[in-house]
Design a protein around this motif. Structure first.
Motif, mmCIF file in Angstrom:
data_model
loop_
_atom_site.group_PDB
_atom_site.id
_atom_site.type_symbol
_atom_site.label_atom_id
_atom_site.label_comp_id
_atom_site.label_asym_id
_atom_site.label_seq_id
_atom_site.Cartn_x
_atom_site.Cartn_y
_atom_site.Cartn_z
ATOM 1 N N LEU A 47 0.855 -1.196 0.000
ATOM 2 C CA LEU A 47 0.000 0.000 0.000
ATOM 3 C C LEU A 47 0.888 1.242 0.000
ATOM 4 N N PRO A 48 0.407 2.329 -0.592
ATOM 5 C CA PRO A 48 1.215 3.556 -0.617
ATOM 6 C C PRO A 48 1.610 3.999 0.788
ATOM 7 N N GLY A 49 2.878 4.308 0.981
ATOM 8 C CA GLY A 49 3.364 4.804 2.267
ATOM 9 C C GLY A 49 3.472 3.752 3.344
ATOM 10 N N ARG A 50 3.107 2.512 3.012
ATOM 11 C CA ARG A 50 3.173 1.415 3.984
ATOM 12 C C ARG A 50 2.567 1.799 5.339
ATOM 13 N N PRO A 51 1.243 1.899 5.398
ATOM 14 C CA PRO A 51 0.596 2.284 6.665
ATOM 15 C C PRO A 51 0.994 1.346 7.807
ATOM 16 N N ASP A 52 1.033 1.880 9.022
ATOM 17 C CA ASP A 52 1.450 1.085 10.182
ATOM 18 C C ASP A 52 0.417 0.044 10.557
ATOM 19 N N VAL A 53 -0.846 0.394 10.430
ATOM 20 C CA VAL A 53 -1.943 -0.508 10.791
ATOM 21 C C VAL A 53 -2.992 -0.431 9.684
ATOM 22 N N VAL A 54 -3.455 -1.585 9.250
ATOM 23 C CA VAL A 54 -4.426 -1.628 8.160
ATOM 24 C C VAL A 54 -5.670 -2.389 8.606
ATOM 25 N N MET A 55 -6.834 -1.771 8.427
ATOM 26 C CA MET A 55 -8.108 -2.430 8.709
ATOM 27 C C MET A 55 -8.802 -2.636 7.368
ATOM 28 N N ARG A 58 -12.703 -2.510 6.807
ATOM 29 C CA ARG A 58 -13.230 -1.136 6.884
ATOM 30 C C ARG A 58 -12.572 -0.236 5.861
ATOM 31 N N LYS A 59 -11.540 -0.741 5.217
ATOM 32 C CA LYS A 59 -10.722 0.043 4.271
ATOM 33 C C LYS A 59 -10.186 1.308 4.938
ATOM 34 N N VAL A 60 -9.616 1.084 6.114
ATOM 35 C CA VAL A 60 -8.986 2.177 6.851
ATOM 36 C C VAL A 60 -7.486 1.891 6.947
ATOM 37 N N ALA A 61 -6.684 2.877 6.575
ATOM 38 C CA ALA A 61 -5.234 2.784 6.709
ATOM 39 C C ALA A 61 -4.788 3.783 7.763
ATOM 40 N N LEU A 62 -4.001 3.327 8.718
ATOM 41 C CA LEU A 62 -3.627 4.181 9.841
ATOM 42 C C LEU A 62 -2.110 4.361 9.906
ATOM 43 N N PHE A 63 -1.714 5.601 10.087
ATOM 44 C CA PHE A 63 -0.300 5.923 10.270
ATOM 45 C C PHE A 63 -0.106 6.479 11.673
ATOM 46 N N ALA A 101 1.775 12.376 -0.320
ATOM 47 C CA ALA A 101 1.570 11.580 -1.533
ATOM 48 C C ALA A 101 0.894 10.257 -1.191
ATOM 49 N N ALA A 102 1.286 9.662 -0.058
ATOM 50 C CA ALA A 102 0.708 8.379 0.344
ATOM 51 C C ALA A 102 -0.785 8.539 0.657
ATOM 52 N N VAL A 103 -1.118 9.600 1.384
ATOM 53 C CA VAL A 103 -2.522 9.847 1.736
ATOM 54 C C VAL A 103 -3.356 10.021 0.461
ATOM 55 N N LYS A 104 -2.829 10.795 -0.471
ATOM 56 C CA LYS A 104 -3.521 11.060 -1.728
ATOM 57 C C LYS A 104 -3.755 9.759 -2.506
ATOM 58 N N ALA A 105 -2.702 8.945 -2.599
ATOM 59 C CA ALA A 105 -2.802 7.693 -3.353
ATOM 60 C C ALA A 105 -3.779 6.725 -2.686
ATOM 61 N N LEU A 106 -3.744 6.667 -1.358
ATOM 62 C CA LEU A 106 -4.649 5.765 -0.634
ATOM 63 C C LEU A 106 -6.095 6.211 -0.822
ATOM 64 N N GLU A 107 -6.335 7.506 -0.645
ATOM 65 C CA GLU A 107 -7.697 8.023 -0.776
ATOM 66 C C GLU A 107 -8.227 7.837 -2.199
ATOM 67 N N ALA A 108 -7.316 7.964 -3.173
ATOM 68 C CA ALA A 108 -7.721 7.790 -4.575
ATOM 69 C C ALA A 108 -8.189 6.360 -4.830
ATOM 70 N N SER A 109 -7.662 5.397 -4.049
ATOM 71 C CA SER A 109 -8.143 4.026 -4.254
ATOM 72 C C SER A 109 -9.135 3.600 -3.172
ATOM 73 N N GLY A 110 -9.789 4.589 -2.574
ATOM 74 C CA GLY A 110 -10.940 4.296 -1.718
ATOM 75 C C GLY A 110 -10.629 4.010 -0.262
ATOM 76 N N TRP A 111 -9.394 4.257 0.155
ATOM 77 C CA TRP A 111 -9.062 4.049 1.565
ATOM 78 C C TRP A 111 -9.371 5.310 2.359
ATOM 79 N N ARG A 112 -9.764 5.109 3.610
ATOM 80 C CA ARG A 112 -9.875 6.227 4.534
ATOM 81 C C ARG A 112 -8.585 6.226 5.325
ATOM 82 N N VAL A 113 -7.968 7.376 5.459
ATOM 83 C CA VAL A 113 -6.669 7.444 6.116
ATOM 84 C C VAL A 113 -6.802 8.110 7.481
ATOM 85 N N VAL A 114 -6.300 7.447 8.498
ATOM 86 C CA VAL A 114 -6.274 8.005 9.846
ATOM 87 C C VAL A 114 -4.813 8.240 10.214
#
Ligand code: ZN
Length: 143
Positions: A47-55, A58-63, A101-114
């Protein structure tokens, strides 16, 4: 006589810290999620930016971001390094660009970023805020 300073457990914990994984703020976040019964996976490899925790469900990526390293808008983030200031300022600005850039890329593919900032974790109601964020019931972890 064993002259080793660290036990094997301690040493591997230290090595994990050195590598930047399993740092204590990240552990604290995971503990809160677990207690709330929210399932997660670690290290969003691929995943872009390699989030620390992935749900994933829920399609939530957390940094979890350190305020200094990621240039947070807070006293610790504004701290000026005393030596090699140019080097650190350039490094932090690269980190910020990469984070954005990671947040943008994740959101573009439907992830919610926390994004959790270390300084926010000291607030008394952090756990409740974190859970609300993950569940999509709050827009920000910040007060
Ligand atoms: Zn901060």
């Amino acid at each position: 006589m064993n002259t080793d300073v660290f036990s094997p457990e301690k040493r591997s914990a230290v090595m994990r810290c050195v590598k930047g994984r399993d740092t204590s703020p990240e552990l604290a976040v995971r503990r809160i999620l677990r207690a709330a019964g929210i399932g997660y996976r670690l290290g969003g490899i691929g995943l872009p930016g390699r989030p620390d925790v992935v749900m994933k469900g829920r399609k939530v990526a957390l940094f979890v971001h350190g305020c200094f390293w990621h240039g947070h808008d807070c006293p610790r983030g504004a701290r000026q390094p005393k030596t090699n200031a140019d080097y650190w300022i350039a490094k932090i600005s690269r980190n910020r660009a990469r984070d954005a850039a990671a947040v943008k890329a994740l959101e573009a593919s439907g992830w919610r970023v926390v994004v959790v900032w270390e300084c926010e974790m000291r607030k008394a109601d952090f756990a409740a805020r974190l859970i609300a964020m993950v569940l999509g019931q709050a827009a920000s972890v910040a007060a």
